[in-house]
Write a protein that holds these residues in place. Structure first.
Motif, PDB file in Angstrom:
ATOM      1  N   THR A 118     -11.137   5.258   3.697  1.00 26.34           N
ATOM      2  CA  THR A 118     -10.929   6.848   4.144  1.00 26.34           C
ATOM      3  C   THR A 118     -10.137   7.605   3.456  1.00 26.34           C
ATOM      4  O   THR A 118     -11.145   8.551   3.708  1.00 26.34           O
ATOM      5  CB  THR A 118      -9.742   6.185   5.488  1.00 26.34           C
ATOM      6  OG1 THR A 118      -9.665   5.546   5.930  1.00 26.34           O
ATOM      7  CG2 THR A 118      -9.160   7.396   5.709  1.00 26.34           C
ATOM      8  N   HIS A 119     -10.188   7.387   1.721  1.00 31.01           N
ATOM      9  CA  HIS A 119      -9.964   8.641   0.882  1.00 31.01           C
ATOM     10  C   HIS A 119     -10.121   8.260  -0.087  1.00 31.01           C
ATOM     11  O   HIS A 119     -10.249   9.498  -0.999  1.00 31.01           O
ATOM     12  CB  HIS A 119      -8.574   8.623   0.690  1.00 31.01           C
ATOM     13  CG  HIS A 119      -7.301   8.951   2.350  1.00 31.01           C
ATOM     14  ND1 HIS A 119      -7.491  10.226   2.755  1.00 31.01           N
ATOM     15  CD2 HIS A 119      -7.133   8.015   3.077  1.00 31.01           C
ATOM     16  CE1 HIS A 119      -6.950   9.635   3.716  1.00 31.01           C
ATOM     17  NE2 HIS A 119      -6.041   8.978   4.291  1.00 31.01           N
TER      18      HIS A 119
ATOM     19  N   CYS B  37      -7.603   1.960   3.448  1.00 33.14           N
ATOM     20  CA  CYS B  37      -6.779   3.400   3.191  1.00 33.14           C
ATOM     21  C   CYS B  37      -7.264   4.195   2.105  1.00 33.14           C
ATOM     22  O   CYS B  37      -8.068   5.509   1.613  1.00 33.14           O
ATOM     23  CB  CYS B  37      -5.267   3.762   2.457  1.00 33.14           C
ATOM     24  SG  CYS B  37      -3.995   2.829   3.772  1.00 33.14           S
TER      25      CYS B  37
ATOM     26  N   PHE C 219      -3.590   1.112  -3.474  1.00 32.11           N
ATOM     27  CA  PHE C 219      -3.634   1.421  -1.960  1.00 32.11           C
ATOM     28  C   PHE C 219      -4.802   0.022  -1.787  1.00 32.11           C
ATOM     29  O   PHE C 219      -5.704  -0.371  -2.100  1.00 32.11           O
ATOM     30  CB  PHE C 219      -4.980   2.952  -2.191  1.00 32.11           C
ATOM     31  CG  PHE C 219      -3.727   3.523  -2.389  1.00 32.11           C
ATOM     32  CD1 PHE C 219      -3.237   4.375  -1.773  1.00 32.11           C
ATOM     33  CD2 PHE C 219      -3.999   4.249  -3.813  1.00 32.11           C
ATOM     34  CE1 PHE C 219      -1.923   5.643  -1.976  1.00 32.11           C
ATOM     35  CE2 PHE C 219      -3.292   5.400  -4.603  1.00 32.11           C
ATOM     36  CZ  PHE C 219      -2.229   6.103  -3.376  1.00 32.11           C
TER      37      PHE C 219
ATOM     38  N   ARG D 140      -0.252   3.604   0.827  1.00 31.45           N
ATOM     39  CA  ARG D 140      -0.135   5.256   1.638  1.00 31.45           C
ATOM     40  C   ARG D 140       0.138   4.878   2.997  1.00 31.45           C
ATOM     41  O   ARG D 140       1.197   5.133   4.103  1.00 31.45           O
ATOM     42  CB  ARG D 140      -1.877   5.241   2.119  1.00 31.45           C
ATOM     43  CG  ARG D 140      -2.501   6.461   2.705  1.00 31.45           C
ATOM     44  CD  ARG D 140      -2.226   7.959   2.276  1.00 31.45           C
ATOM     45  NE  ARG D 140      -1.971   8.621   3.067  1.00 31.45           N
ATOM     46  CZ  ARG D 140      -2.316   9.953   2.832  1.00 31.45           C
ATOM     47  NH1 ARG D 140      -1.256  10.334   1.947  1.00 31.45           N
ATOM     48  NH2 ARG D 140      -2.364  10.878   3.405  1.00 31.45           N
ATOM     49  N   CYS D 141      -0.655   3.018   3.303  1.00 27.43           N
ATOM     50  CA  CYS D 141       0.173   3.345   4.680  1.00 27.43           C
ATOM     51  C   CYS D 141       1.106   1.996   4.870  1.00 27.43           C
ATOM     52  O   CYS D 141       1.542   1.508   5.727  1.00 27.43           O
ATOM     53  CB  CYS D 141      -0.821   1.842   5.915  1.00 27.43           C
ATOM     54  SG  CYS D 141      -2.235   0.500   4.573  1.00 27.43           S
TER      55      CYS D 141
ATOM     56  N   CYS E 101       0.817  -1.150  -0.303  1.00 34.26           N
ATOM     57  CA  CYS E 101       0.204   0.151   0.039  1.00 34.26           C
ATOM     58  C   CYS E 101       1.239   1.417  -0.177  1.00 34.26           C
ATOM     59  O   CYS E 101       1.084   1.497   0.780  1.00 34.26           O
ATOM     60  CB  CYS E 101      -0.846   0.066   1.366  1.00 34.26           C
ATOM     61  SG  CYS E 101      -1.938   1.597   1.675  1.00 34.26           S
TER      62      CYS E 101
END
Length: 65
Positions: free
Chosen positions: A51-52, A48, A44, A20-21, A18
């Motif tokens: 969330t976005h 994530c 992602f 992002r995380c 991912c």
């Protein structure tokens, strides 16, 4: 107390990470999202992406959110 600590996970060539995380998945999961930004693919995880979601649907670069 006698449990062994798992080794730190390292991405393999076929693993997906991912952007992002940093979650690592074996292969390409069906629930993950792929985005192409400036000619580069970003993956992602489902957490994530949820969330976005609005930023992704608005086609905002991940650097912005």
């Amino acid at each position: 107390m006698d449990e062994r600590t798992p080794a730190t996970a390292r991405p393999d060539d076929r693993d997906t990470v991912c952007s992002r995380c940093g979650t690592i998945s074996d292969g390409m999961p069906l629930t993950w999202t792929c985005s192409v930004e400036n000619g580069e693919r970003h993956y992602f995880c489902d957490t994530c992406a949820r969330t976005h979601l609005r930023a992704i649907e608005g086609r905002l670069d991940s650097a912005w959110w």
